[in-house]
Design a protein around this motif. Structure first.
Motif, mmCIF file in Angstrom:
data_model
loop_
_atom_site.group_PDB
_atom_site.id
_atom_site.type_symbol
_atom_site.label_atom_id
_atom_site.label_comp_id
_atom_site.label_asym_id
_atom_site.label_seq_id
_atom_site.Cartn_x
_atom_site.Cartn_y
_atom_site.Cartn_z
ATOM 1 N N UNK A 23 41.919 59.974 -38.387
ATOM 2 C CA UNK A 23 41.064 60.350 -37.273
ATOM 3 C C UNK A 23 40.858 59.229 -36.253
ATOM 4 N N UNK A 24 41.274 58.032 -36.579
ATOM 5 C CA UNK A 24 41.110 56.947 -35.617
ATOM 6 C C UNK A 24 42.380 56.722 -34.809
ATOM 7 N N UNK A 25 43.479 57.280 -35.240
ATOM 8 C CA UNK A 25 44.728 57.128 -34.508
ATOM 9 C C UNK A 25 44.703 58.023 -33.273
ATOM 10 N N UNK A 26 45.330 57.546 -32.197
ATOM 11 C CA UNK A 26 45.444 58.353 -31.009
ATOM 12 C C UNK A 26 46.529 59.387 -31.256
ATOM 13 N N UNK A 27 46.193 60.623 -30.960
ATOM 14 C CA UNK A 27 47.169 61.681 -31.169
ATOM 15 C C UNK A 27 47.385 62.438 -29.874
ATOM 16 N N UNK A 28 48.588 62.879 -29.698
ATOM 17 C CA UNK A 28 48.876 63.728 -28.558
ATOM 18 C C UNK A 28 48.858 65.166 -29.034
ATOM 19 N N UNK A 29 48.505 66.104 -28.149
ATOM 20 C CA UNK A 29 48.488 67.511 -28.547
ATOM 21 C C UNK A 29 49.868 67.968 -29.001
ATOM 22 N N UNK A 30 49.879 68.784 -29.999
ATOM 23 C CA UNK A 30 51.135 69.334 -30.508
ATOM 24 C C UNK A 30 51.524 70.519 -29.639
ATOM 25 N N UNK A 31 52.719 70.517 -29.160
ATOM 26 C CA UNK A 31 53.217 71.624 -28.362
ATOM 27 C C UNK A 31 54.313 72.332 -29.156
ATOM 28 N N UNK A 32 54.193 73.607 -29.278
ATOM 29 C CA UNK A 32 55.208 74.376 -29.992
ATOM 30 C C UNK A 32 56.331 74.729 -29.027
ATOM 31 N N UNK A 33 57.551 74.454 -29.419
ATOM 32 C CA UNK A 33 58.702 74.815 -28.606
ATOM 33 C C UNK A 33 59.277 76.107 -29.172
ATOM 34 N N UNK A 34 58.800 77.203 -28.637
ATOM 35 C CA UNK A 34 59.214 78.510 -29.142
ATOM 36 C C UNK A 34 60.591 78.911 -28.631
ATOM 37 N N UNK A 35 61.142 78.153 -27.709
ATOM 38 C CA UNK A 35 62.441 78.506 -27.150
ATOM 39 C C UNK A 35 63.569 78.270 -28.147
ATOM 40 N N UNK A 36 63.279 77.580 -29.260
ATOM 41 C CA UNK A 36 64.318 77.300 -30.245
ATOM 42 C C UNK A 36 64.740 78.546 -31.012
ATOM 43 N N UNK A 37 63.905 79.567 -31.008
ATOM 44 C CA UNK A 37 64.186 80.768 -31.779
ATOM 45 C C UNK A 37 63.931 81.995 -30.919
ATOM 46 N N UNK A 38 64.770 83.006 -31.069
ATOM 47 C CA UNK A 38 64.535 84.228 -30.300
ATOM 48 C C UNK A 38 63.335 85.018 -30.828
ATOM 49 N N UNK A 39 62.768 84.600 -31.918
ATOM 50 C CA UNK A 39 61.626 85.308 -32.500
ATOM 51 C C UNK A 39 61.979 85.864 -33.854
ATOM 52 N N UNK A 40 61.153 85.562 -34.830
ATOM 53 C CA UNK A 40 61.391 86.064 -36.181
ATOM 54 C C UNK A 40 61.531 87.578 -36.206
ATOM 55 N N UNK A 41 60.645 88.259 -35.508
ATOM 56 C CA UNK A 41 60.639 89.722 -35.579
ATOM 57 C C UNK A 41 61.872 90.346 -34.937
ATOM 58 N N UNK A 42 62.491 89.655 -34.011
ATOM 59 C CA UNK A 42 63.680 90.214 -33.349
ATOM 60 C C UNK A 42 64.906 90.214 -34.264
ATOM 61 N N UNK A 43 64.885 89.416 -35.296
ATOM 62 C CA UNK A 43 66.027 89.355 -36.201
ATOM 63 C C UNK A 43 65.762 90.098 -37.506
ATOM 64 N N UNK A 44 64.793 91.006 -37.475
ATOM 65 C CA UNK A 44 64.417 91.721 -38.692
ATOM 66 C C UNK A 44 64.379 93.231 -38.452
ATOM 67 N N UNK A 45 64.655 93.974 -39.524
ATOM 68 C CA UNK A 45 64.572 95.436 -39.456
ATOM 69 C C UNK A 45 63.164 95.936 -39.738
ATOM 70 N N UNK A 46 62.255 95.036 -40.053
ATOM 71 C CA UNK A 46 60.876 95.424 -40.364
ATOM 72 C C UNK A 46 59.914 94.522 -39.591
ATOM 73 N N UNK A 47 58.672 94.934 -39.566
ATOM 74 C CA UNK A 47 57.658 94.167 -38.834
ATOM 75 C C UNK A 47 57.431 92.811 -39.482
ATOM 76 N N UNK A 48 57.210 91.827 -38.645
ATOM 77 C CA UNK A 48 56.862 90.479 -39.096
ATOM 78 C C UNK A 48 55.460 90.201 -38.555
#
Length: 185
Positions: A23-48
């Motif tokens: 908690x004393x270390x300086x941290x930068x906000x974590x940003x999710x890079x969702x562009x790496x994947x087309x989406x879990x649900x798009x590659x599935x035959x069922x709901x995710x």
């Protein structure tokens, strides 16, 4: 005499030191890079699906982006539970739940209702309710019908009775079991 807590003192010092460093270390906000994947649900035959915290969804853009890109079914973490939807005997509160349902509709996400009956997260009035078996059954039926009717046509499925069994296969002690009996399931 040795205090049991003294035996764990090195562990406590370690955890305190670790927490202090983290908690004393300086941290930068974590940003999710969702562009790496087309989406879990798009590659599935069922709901995710994913459990959704409404506050995070409405206030954290990274959370919202990740949810929108990876999942096509939403399950509310807590806002569909009895203590939130049915806070008083003659009162239902749908405001937060309705906001999540509207969000799902707007973003073409399915909704999974979680849950109608559970042994936890019960409102105080229900824990203090004193009635006959017939009154408990009537209350139980009203609770379920009111909530299901409110969301009719808006949810794909429901967890009707959540976790009624213990790990050993026996019925879990609950208000429902105590006042209605095993037929509540």
């Amino acid at each position: 005499f040795i205090c049991p807590m003294m035996m764990y003192r090195p562990f406590h010092y370690f955890m305190l030191t670790l927490a202090t460093l983290l908690f004393s270390c300086e941290r930068e906000p974590i940003e999710a890079d969702c562009s790496l994947s087309p989406g879990l649900y798009r590659s599935s035959d069922f709901s995710i699906g994913v459990a959704v915290d409404l506050y995070q969804l409405e206030n954290n853009p990274t959370y919202q982006n990740l949810l929108n890109q990876q999942f096509n079914q939403l399950t509310p973490e807590n806002i569909f539970k009895a203590d939130r939807l049915h806070p008083a005997e003659e009162q239902y509160y749908f405001t937060e739940a309705d906001r999540l349902v509207v969000y799902a509709e707007t973003h073409a996400k399915e909704m999974h209702g979680h849950n109608l009956v559970w042994h936890q997260q019960l409102p105080i009035w229900l824990k203090n309710y004193r009635g006959s078996k017939a009154q408990w059954e009537e209350l139980f039926e009203d609770h379920i019908k009111t909530i299901v009717s409110h969301f009719k046509g808006k949810l794909r499925a429901w967890d009707v009775v959540n976790e009624p069994f213990l790990d050993d296969g026996n019925l879990r002690p609950s208000l429902w079991l105590e006042h209605i009996g095993p037929s509540y399931i």
